[in-house]
Design a protein around this motif. Structure first.
Motif, PDB file in Angstrom:
ATOM      1  N   ILE A 179       5.149   6.666  -1.812  1.00 42.64           N
ATOM      2  CA  ILE A 179       4.201   5.584  -2.068  1.00 42.64           C
ATOM      3  C   ILE A 179       4.210   4.611  -0.886  1.00 42.64           C
ATOM      4  CG2 ILE A 179       3.826   3.474  -3.434  1.00 42.64           C
ATOM      5  CD1 ILE A 179       2.709   5.900  -4.763  1.00 42.64           C
ATOM      6  N   THR A 180       3.021   4.358  -0.369  1.00 45.30           N
ATOM      7  CA  THR A 180       2.843   3.368   0.691  1.00 45.30           C
ATOM      8  C   THR A 180       1.955   2.258   0.163  1.00 45.30           C
ATOM      9  OG1 THR A 180       3.000   5.084   2.393  1.00 45.30           O
ATOM     10  CG2 THR A 180       2.061   2.950   3.047  1.00 45.30           C
ATOM     11  N   GLU A 181       2.443   1.025   0.211  1.00 47.21           N
ATOM     12  CA  GLU A 181       1.663  -0.133  -0.230  1.00 47.21           C
ATOM     13  C   GLU A 181       0.999  -0.785   0.979  1.00 47.21           C
ATOM     14  OE1 GLU A 181       3.523  -2.879  -3.072  1.00 47.21           O
ATOM     15  OE2 GLU A 181       5.294  -1.588  -2.962  1.00 47.21           O
ATOM     16  N   VAL A 209      -7.814  13.202   0.991  1.00 49.26           N
ATOM     17  CA  VAL A 209      -6.784  12.867   1.973  1.00 49.26           C
ATOM     18  C   VAL A 209      -6.513  11.366   1.861  1.00 49.26           C
ATOM     19  CG1 VAL A 209      -6.300  12.669   4.441  1.00 49.26           C
ATOM     20  CG2 VAL A 209      -7.380  14.748   3.523  1.00 49.26           C
ATOM     21  N   ASP A 210      -5.231  10.988   1.944  1.00 51.65           N
ATOM     22  CA  ASP A 210      -4.825   9.597   1.747  1.00 51.65           C
ATOM     23  C   ASP A 210      -5.309   9.054   0.399  1.00 51.65           C
ATOM     24  OD1 ASP A 210      -3.413   9.292   4.175  1.00 51.65           O
ATOM     25  OD2 ASP A 210      -5.283   8.958   5.253  1.00 51.65           O
ATOM     26  N   GLU A 211      -5.077   9.855  -0.643  1.00 53.23           N
ATOM     27  CA  GLU A 211      -5.410   9.445  -2.008  1.00 53.23           C
ATOM     28  C   GLU A 211      -4.768   8.091  -2.310  1.00 53.23           C
ATOM     29  OE1 GLU A 211      -4.848  11.141  -6.594  1.00 53.23           O
ATOM     30  OE2 GLU A 211      -4.486  12.453  -4.869  1.00 53.23           O
ATOM     31  N   LYS A 212      -5.480   7.269  -3.067  1.00 50.69           N
ATOM     32  CA  LYS A 212      -4.994   5.904  -3.309  1.00 50.69           C
ATOM     33  C   LYS A 212      -5.493   5.383  -4.647  1.00 50.69           C
ATOM     34  CE  LYS A 212      -8.853   3.781  -0.755  1.00 50.69           C
ATOM     35  NZ  LYS A 212      -9.543   5.061  -0.460  1.00 50.69           N
ATOM     36  N   VAL A 213      -4.839   4.310  -5.112  1.00 49.25           N
ATOM     37  CA  VAL A 213      -5.261   3.598  -6.308  1.00 49.25           C
ATOM     38  C   VAL A 213      -5.013   2.116  -6.068  1.00 49.25           C
ATOM     39  CG1 VAL A 213      -3.014   3.670  -7.493  1.00 49.25           C
ATOM     40  CG2 VAL A 213      -5.134   3.613  -8.846  1.00 49.25           C
ATOM     41  N   GLU A 214      -5.814   1.287  -6.703  1.00 45.67           N
ATOM     42  CA  GLU A 214      -5.646  -0.161  -6.556  1.00 45.67           C
ATOM     43  C   GLU A 214      -4.562  -0.640  -7.526  1.00 45.67           C
ATOM     44  OE1 GLU A 214      -9.462  -1.853  -7.287  1.00 45.67           O
ATOM     45  OE2 GLU A 214     -10.435  -0.681  -5.710  1.00 45.67           O
ATOM     46  N   LEU A 215      -3.633  -1.418  -7.008  1.00 46.42           N
ATOM     47  CA  LEU A 215      -2.550  -1.924  -7.846  1.00 46.42           C
ATOM     48  C   LEU A 215      -3.097  -2.742  -9.001  1.00 46.42           C
ATOM     49  CD1 LEU A 215       0.384  -2.459  -8.586  1.00 46.42           C
ATOM     50  CD2 LEU A 215       0.435  -4.271  -6.842  1.00 46.42           C
ATOM     51  N   HIS A 216      -4.120  -3.541  -8.756  1.00 45.47           N
ATOM     52  CA  HIS A 216      -4.631  -4.389  -9.834  1.00 45.47           C
ATOM     53  C   HIS A 216      -5.248  -3.533 -10.945  1.00 45.47           C
ATOM     54  CE1 HIS A 216      -9.094  -4.410  -9.851  1.00 45.47           C
ATOM     55  NE2 HIS A 216      -8.982  -4.074  -8.584  1.00 45.47           N
ATOM     56  N   GLN A 217      -5.760  -2.336 -10.589  1.00 46.39           N
ATOM     57  CA  GLN A 217      -6.277  -1.444 -11.629  1.00 46.39           C
ATOM     58  C   GLN A 217      -5.148  -0.890 -12.492  1.00 46.39           C
ATOM     59  OE1 GLN A 217      -8.811   1.854 -10.984  1.00 46.39           O
ATOM     60  NE2 GLN A 217     -10.669   0.611 -10.956  1.00 46.39           N
ATOM     61  N   LEU A 232      -2.147   1.503  -3.229  1.00 48.43           N
ATOM     62  CA  LEU A 232      -0.971   2.370  -3.262  1.00 48.43           C
ATOM     63  C   LEU A 232      -1.424   3.770  -2.891  1.00 48.43           C
ATOM     64  CD1 LEU A 232       0.574   1.103  -6.611  1.00 48.43           C
ATOM     65  CD2 LEU A 232       1.243   0.436  -4.309  1.00 48.43           C
ATOM     66  N   TYR A 233      -0.892   4.297  -1.783  1.00 46.54           N
ATOM     67  CA  TYR A 233      -1.291   5.595  -1.262  1.00 46.54           C
ATOM     68  C   TYR A 233      -0.274   6.661  -1.657  1.00 46.54           C
ATOM     69  CZ  TYR A 233      -4.639   3.167   1.766  1.00 46.54           C
ATOM     70  OH  TYR A 233      -5.680   2.407   2.250  1.00 46.54           O
ATOM     71  N   GLY A 234      -0.746   7.872  -1.903  1.00 47.48           N
ATOM     72  CA  GLY A 234       0.113   9.000  -2.212  1.00 47.48           C
ATOM     73  C   GLY A 234      -0.624  10.005  -3.065  1.00 47.48           C
ATOM     74  N   GLN A 244       5.644  -6.074 -12.368  1.00 40.57           N
ATOM     75  CA  GLN A 244       4.803  -5.105 -11.663  1.00 40.57           C
ATOM     76  C   GLN A 244       5.599  -4.204 -10.709  1.00 40.57           C
ATOM     77  OE1 GLN A 244       2.145  -6.451  -8.312  1.00 40.57           O
ATOM     78  NE2 GLN A 244       2.461  -8.438  -9.295  1.00 40.57           N
ATOM     79  N   GLU A 245       6.716  -4.678 -10.212  1.00 40.39           N
ATOM     80  CA  GLU A 245       7.539  -3.816  -9.359  1.00 40.39           C
ATOM     81  C   GLU A 245       8.068  -2.615 -10.133  1.00 40.39           C
ATOM     82  OE1 GLU A 245       8.014  -3.722  -6.111  1.00 40.39           O
ATOM     83  OE2 GLU A 245       6.533  -5.343  -6.005  1.00 40.39           O
ATOM     84  N   ARG A 246       8.291  -2.801 -11.429  1.00 42.96           N
ATOM     85  CA  ARG A 246       8.716  -1.679 -12.262  1.00 42.96           C
ATOM     86  C   ARG A 246       7.594  -0.643 -12.371  1.00 42.96           C
ATOM     87  NH1 ARG A 246      11.708   2.407 -13.944  1.00 42.96           N
ATOM     88  NH2 ARG A 246      11.289   2.997 -16.101  1.00 42.96           N
ATOM     89  N   LEU A 247       6.365  -1.089 -12.489  1.00 46.32           N
ATOM     90  CA  LEU A 247       5.216  -0.174 -12.524  1.00 46.32           C
ATOM     91  C   LEU A 247       5.139   0.623 -11.226  1.00 46.32           C
ATOM     92  CD1 LEU A 247       2.515   0.966 -13.519  1.00 46.32           C
ATOM     93  CD2 LEU A 247       1.436  -1.181 -12.808  1.00 46.32           C
ATOM     94  N   ILE A 248       5.287  -0.060 -10.112  1.00 45.71           N
ATOM     95  CA  ILE A 248       5.242   0.630  -8.818  1.00 45.71           C
ATOM     96  C   ILE A 248       6.395   1.615  -8.704  1.00 45.71           C
ATOM     97  CG2 ILE A 248       5.357   0.317  -6.312  1.00 45.71           C
ATOM     98  CD1 ILE A 248       4.108  -2.477  -6.747  1.00 45.71           C
ATOM     99  N   ASP A 249       7.541   1.227  -9.233  1.00 41.26           N
ATOM    100  CA  ASP A 249       8.710   2.109  -9.165  1.00 41.26           C
ATOM    101  C   ASP A 249       8.490   3.388  -9.971  1.00 41.26           C
ATOM    102  OD1 ASP A 249      11.554   2.610  -8.435  1.00 41.26           O
ATOM    103  OD2 ASP A 249      11.822   2.505 -10.607  1.00 41.26           O
ATOM    104  N   ILE A 250       7.880   3.264 -11.167  1.00 42.59           N
ATOM    105  CA  ILE A 250       7.580   4.467 -11.957  1.00 42.59           C
ATOM    106  C   ILE A 250       6.645   5.384 -11.177  1.00 42.59           C
ATOM    107  CG2 ILE A 250       6.509   5.364 -14.060  1.00 42.59           C
ATOM    108  CD1 ILE A 250       7.322   2.748 -15.451  1.00 42.59           C
ATOM    109  N   LEU A 251       5.603   4.789 -10.592  1.00 45.22           N
ATOM    110  CA  LEU A 251       4.653   5.599  -9.826  1.00 45.22           C
ATOM    111  C   LEU A 251       5.317   6.213  -8.600  1.00 45.22           C
ATOM    112  CD1 LEU A 251       1.816   6.673  -9.415  1.00 45.22           C
ATOM    113  CD2 LEU A 251       1.225   4.528  -8.271  1.00 45.22           C
TER     114      LEU A 251
END
Length: 437
Positions: free
Chosen positions: A108-110, A396-404, A115-117, A16-23
């Motif tokens: 990206i802020t976790e 503002v402060d757009e975000k997505v859930e990591l589990h999604q 995950l915000y951005g 999952q860290e690779r997924l976060i890294d791509i994003l």
């Protein structure tokens, strides 16, 4: 297949860290539209990822500084097995006043599973999870029999139809998934077209002559284009109300066919009677309609309104519909997209979603529009299926859930493995369905 899905799920969690890294990498590219013309570096990154995944790529400019990247990964038995197209857009909307953001928009802020951005929900999150799904399959050594295509387009946020440029080049597949914001629901969509209505006087008059236009003995048969546009707006409202009670479509609230007067421009200055007025409208329509049909309905109704007005009868409104860019032409089109509930791929996608999420798949209609409409208009069966919520998109402060994001990757990887190993029906017209770039 269930054993393979379990392997995909375990690997996705481990990586999952690779997924976060791509994003994180995608969000760091400030691909804001407008001004647009800024996606070259981001698209180069996507191209490199695709090349590392064994795709052959091609690219072209939509506008200077905005490139489309398209990839093809040929299956082992392309002629006999189903192909899949994955599509997403690289552009994001403007940030606005950064002082109003708690989190930096392009970093990206976790925090607490979020995950915000800018773009995390719309739709760099979906781009990242799609690329990650392909990486999972590669690491597991899964070789598909059917072809896989990937389109990273630009221009979606400004109606610049990067996806249309792909289909105009003859790109097709047996099924397509657009990983745009859908909260992991499977969506179709209505359509949108913008248009300009112009009222233009044949003569131009000084403001001092207005008194001679407004009474019988004045002798000047003239009018203010601004005042006449008020009649046009009233006519549009009348038609909109008529549509609200005469048109309907499953999964849409009544009254979803709307005609919004978005922008009005007119007049020269205070010393003139307005000799021209322009109205920019945004029209939403249902999947069983085309933008050509609704434009024709509006024109016919407004011209009938004009014929009932002595001045507009001789100065009828002019119409200009759509366009290839909200930036360059101030006009756009998004075709509607219906969902084929009988399509074999939809059944596979619903099954994969339920297997991974343990929730029944929701098949519905989006309240917004995406590039998926262009795929459907080109005869490619398509759906919108991506992570992120519309409430967070453009916010503002757009975000997505990591589990999604993880869930989307797991479902998508499993779907690709199954769909691209599904034989085409003997009755299938391979000459039409074969995916070709």
């Amino acid at each position: 297949m269930r054993d393979l899905q379990e392997k995909i799920n375990r690997l996705a969690e481990e990586r999952q860290e690779r997924l976060i890294d791509i994003l994180r990498t995608l969000v760091a590219f400030e691909t804001v539209s407008p001004p647009a013309r800024n996606t070259e570096e981001a698209q180069s990154y996507v191209k490199d990822v695709l090349l590392n995944l064994g795709f052959e790529t091609e690219e072209w400019e939509l506008f200077p500084g905005d490139r489309i990247v398209a990839g093809t990964k040929q299956g082992e038995r392309s002629e006999e097995y189903q192909s899949l197209l994955l599509n997403g857009h690289m552009d994001v909307v403007a940030v606005g006043d950064e002082a109003s953001w708690k989190y930096p928009p392009f970093v990206i802020t976790e925090e607490e599973g979020l995950l915000y951005g800018r773009g995390t929900s719309d739709m760099k999150g979906g781009m990242a999870s799609s690329l990650f799904a392909l990486e999972l399959l590669q690491e597991l050594g899964i070789k598909q029999k059917g072809d896989i295509f990937f389109q990273s387009v630009t221009g979606e946020e400004a109606g610049e139809a990067g996806t249309k440029s792909c289909v105009d080049r003859g790109m097709k597949a047996d099924f397509a998934i657009v990983a745009d914001t859908s909260n992991l629901e499977i969506h179709g969509q209505g359509g949108v077209i913008t248009g300009w209505i112009t009222i233009k006087s044949k003569e131009t008059y000084h403001d001092g002559l207005r008194s001679r236009m407004i009474h019988a003995g004045g002798g000047i048969n003239g009018a203010s284009a601004i005042e006449k546009m008020a009649k046009v707006i009233e006519g549009l409202q009348e038609l909109e109300r008529h549509w609200a009670i005469t048109k309907s479509y499953p999964e849409f609230p009544m009254g979803s066919t709307t005609i919004n007067p978005s922008v009005i421009e007119g007049g020269r200055n205070a010393a003139f009677i307005a000799d021209e007025c322009r109205l920019w409208i945004t029209v939403h329509f249902y999947p069983n309609e085309t933008y050509e049909e609704v434009a024709k309905e509006i024109e016919e109704h407004i011209l009938a309104v004009a014929m009932a007005d002595p001045w507009m009868k001789n100065n009828p409104p002019l119409f200009k519909w759509g366009g290839k860019s909200m930036i360059e032409e101030r006009g756009e089109v998004f075709p509607a997209l219906d969902v084929d509930h009988t399509h074999e791929a939809l059944a596979v996608l619903k099954e994969q979603h339920q297997t991974v999420s343990k929730r029944k798949a929701v098949v519905s209609m989006s309240s917004t529009v995406t590039d998926a409409g262009w795929l459907g208009a080109a005869g490619i069966p398509a759906v919108i299926y991506g992570p992120g919520k519309l409430d967070d998109a453009h916010a503002v402060d757009e975000k997505v859930e990591l589990h999604q994001l993880l869930e989307h990757s797991k479902v998508l990887a499993g779907f690709i493995a199954k769909w691209c190993s599904t034989e085409r029906s003997n009755t299938h017209d391979e000459a039409e369905a074969r995916a070709i770039y």
